[in-house]
Enzyme design. Structure first.
Site: not given
Ligand code: TNX
Length: 691
Positions: A346, A409, A473
């Site tokens: 990450d 990430h 994301e």
């Molecule tokens: C979203 S859930 C993310 C993570 C974060 C999380 C915190 C997801 C696929 N991505 O990178 O840690 O929210 O709740």
């Protein structure tokens, strides 16, 4: 040279922070309660606190979870006016050797000193014994602790409930079998053969074919733990293990207890293992040190509703020591969960050894801080360790699924190899939560060489046929990183000019085609070269799901959108919707993590409410539904004990949602069963939130 310098700086930073053991004295007004009270700050921000003197603090209770799992804390002086020590207040403060409880102490709640395994002397100044919860010292042998009480009070303590255990060696107590067994997840069918019982004293002998040697070992563990049996050649009522694929589909089992013994038949070895896990729960005693004298005769027929019941852990944000992963495997397997998903990379860290790219772990696995917790966080798993974990987990029928994120990430990897991102910008490792705009560059061949090598090295380490590619994301706004990159835009132009490219109405811009290009290439490589099944977090930017992939529905409010996409593309889907499955969110208002980025509450009841069919009916369930997953993102989880606290008991609600038939599920009934099971977890020193 640069590498050495960075390492040196990291080591100095570590040495600097480690050397400063903090001694904290709290006097006068003390804020107890509220989202960022003094306890929260002492616990999470003073991570290196070794001594805490609260003698003059204006505070009469140490609230629930006040100093949870502060392993470095060696000494605490309680406030003079202390009355109450709340649930799990000092759970796993295992460096404390001696404690003095002030004269006004009235009550010590559940697991207040659970797993305080370093404790040697406990001095209680209260002449009348405070109310002591039965499991206030869960996971600790209190008969080994020296208890010092005021002159003339010893008699009162000797006969006071739960204090009496300080004065005698632990002994086993024979218990009645409950009228109804407490089994989680609830099985398909249980038939009681009334009036018939089996004496547990007659057990010991195991009859099993050679193919079930592993399950036989697991059964020995259960019989040793629950009944103290050591000799497995003795006992007039045998436990017979066998396989019969006529009893049902994958993982199905049938367990029969009658006066002559026990038989556990599985459709496969996993089914046999789950029969053993059910037997284990049947043997759970009511009290600590209890042992069931007999079992009620019963027939259980059981099989799972969904094929995969998963937990995801995130050692990137805060590292999880290797051995603790094994503990999680053993615990989740009890509830018939069968996959542990490791989020290995990450923005904040890279946690898996890659032999061809050593910089990933040399430079990418250490940083100081996570948001306001300025503590050194470091560590990575070697490939040898991961191989060991895979073998270990397979003994508990749990598969290990690795995740390597793309295209977002990935700041830690970019920090180590800047050429992975557009323009090769130098980036520091991220020390805060949230979303980074920097992405892997889809138009640079280096990105593909890198990813292909990583997946190739990992394919021999993780034997699971699944590999998770992240995909979530990617920037905010999404995929913008590629708009200013000349080579990315040239590649996009190429893609757009291909006769196969069709316009997509409603698209914000066409960068999603670059993401698709990248995923297509990597998915093709994984399918063709490594024979793996790729998984990814579904985003609407994907537009379509490539054949042979599994998507995860995770975004709160977009579950139906993800399911629609899976149905449209004839793909399998894993349900871990934010509405039910985000186990990093607090389970109650004000509960840990008290300080977070605005997480909603996900209560136990809310997790339980998940129906994996999501109102889509039988066809969806048969054709698309792959399983359920709970996510334990670790931005705010700073110890393994807290990881357990977030996971349990909600993971049990999730396991029941994933395993049990909808018509057999009832929340009130679940809570009744959970009472016994969570008491057992507490006796075993497992940390759980209060339901
Ligand atoms: C979203 S859930 C993310 C993570 C974060 C999380 C915190 C997801 C696929 N991505 O990178 O840690 O929210 O709740």
């Amino acid at each position: 040279m640069k590498k050495c310098l960075t390492l040196l700086i990291a080591m100095l930073a570590l040495a600097g922070t480690l050397a400063q053991a903090q001694i904290v004295k709290k006097e006068g007004a003390f804020r107890c309660g509220g989202w960022n009270d003094d306890f929260r700050q002492l616990r999470d921000l003073h991570w290196n606190m070794e001594e805490l003197d609260m003698s003059l603090a204006d505070c009469d209770s140490i609230r629930q979870n006040a100093l949870h799992s502060r392993h470095r804390l060696k000494k605490i002086v309680f406030p003079d006016k202390l009355r109450i020590i709340g649930s799990q207040a000092l759970f796993a403060c295992d460096s404390i050797e001696s404690l003095i409880l002030p004269a006004g102490t009235e009550r010590i709640e559940s697991r207040a000193f659970g797993n305080c395994t370093g404790l040697k002397t406990l001095t209680v100044l209260a002449p009348t014994p405070p109310l002591l919860a039965e499991d206030a010292f869960s996971g600790v042998d209190v008969s080994k602790i020296r208890l010092v009480v005021p002159k003339g009070s010893k008699k009162a303590y000797k006969s006071a409930p739960n204090w009496d255990r300080f004065f005698k060696k632990p002994r086993t107590v024979a218990e009645q079998c409950p009228d109804e067994y407490a089994i989680i997840p609830v099985p398909n069918r249980i038939v009681y053969h009334s009036g018939k019982t089996l004496s547990t004293k007659s057990l010991g002998k195991i009859i099993a074919p050679a193919s079930l040697v592993n399950e036989q070992e697991r059964l020995k563990e259960v019989l040793g733990h629950r009944l103290g049996i050591k000799n497995f050649n003795k006992g007039k009522c045998p436990i017979t293990l066998g396989i019969d694929n006529k009893i049902g589909g994958k993982e199905a089992y049938r367990l029969v207890i009658d006066e002559d013994g026990i038989s556990i038949t599985g459709a496969d070895a996993t089914g046999v293992f789950y029969g053993i896990m059910t037997l284990d729960q049947m043997l759970v005693p009511e009290q600590e040190g209890g042992r069931l004298a007999y079992l009620n005769a019963v027939t259980v027929e059981d099989s799972p509703r969904t094929g995969m019941r998963e937990l995801m852990v995130d050692p990137c944000r805060i590292f999880i020591p290797f051995e603790d992963l094994k503990g999680m495997v053993v615990e989740m397997a009890r509830y018939k969960m069968n996959a542990l998903h490791l989020h290995l990379t990450d923005d904040q860290a890279w946690r898996i050894e890659i032999k061809k790219n050593p910089r990933l772990t040399e430079l990418g696995s250490f940083r100081v801080g996570m948001d306001d917790m300025q503590m050194p966080i470091g560590g990575f798993y070697t490939q040898e360790q991961m191989k060991e974990l895979v073998v270990f987990a397979s003994q508990y029928h749990v598969e290990i699924i690795p995740e390597i994120e793309m295209p977002g990430h990935q700041v830690a990897a970019i920090h180590c190899y800047p050429e992975l991102t557009c323009g090769a910008v130098q980036l520091p490792i991220r020390t805060t939560c949230g979303v980074s705009d920097n992405l892997l560059c889809p138009s640079n061949e280096f990105t593909y060489e890198f990813l292909e090598n990583v997946f190739t090295e990992l394919s021999s380490v993780f034997t699971s046929k699944y590999v998770h590619l992240g995909g979530d994301e990617a920037g905010n706004p999404p995929l913008e990183c590629w708009s200013g990159c000349e080579s990315c835009q040239a590649l996009l132009k190429d893609i757009m000019s291909s006769p196969d490219t069709k316009p997509k109405p409603g698209s914000r811009n066409d960068n999603w085609r670059l993401q698709k290009y990248m995923f297509d290439r990597v998915i093709d490589f994984l399918h063709r070269k490594l024979d793996k099944t790729p998984m990814f977090w579904y985003e609407t930017d994907f537009h379509e799901i490539q054949p042979g992939c599994i998507v995860f529905a995770w975004r709160h409010g977009l579950t139906a959108t993800a399911i629609d996409a899976a149905i449209r593309c004839n793909a399998k889907i894993m349900l871990c919707p934010g509405e039910h499955c985000y186990l990093d969110y607090p389970a109650a208002k004000g509960d840990m993590p008290e300080v977070n980025w605005g997480m909603p509450v996900t209560s136990l009841a809310q997790t339980y409410r998940l129906d994996p069919a999501w109102g889509y009916g039988k066809d969806f369930e048969a054709n698309n539904l792959f399983g359920v997953a709970g996510t334990l993102w670790s931005e705010c989880i700073n110890s393994t004990e807290r990881l357990y606290y977030m996971a349990f008991p909600r993971a049990l609600a999730l396991s029941e949602a994933g395993w049990s038939r909808q018509e057999n599920r009832d929340y009130q009934d679940f809570l009744k069963r959970l009472a016994r099971i969570s008491r057992d977890m507490h006796h075993r020193g497992i940390c759980t939130a209060n339901p």
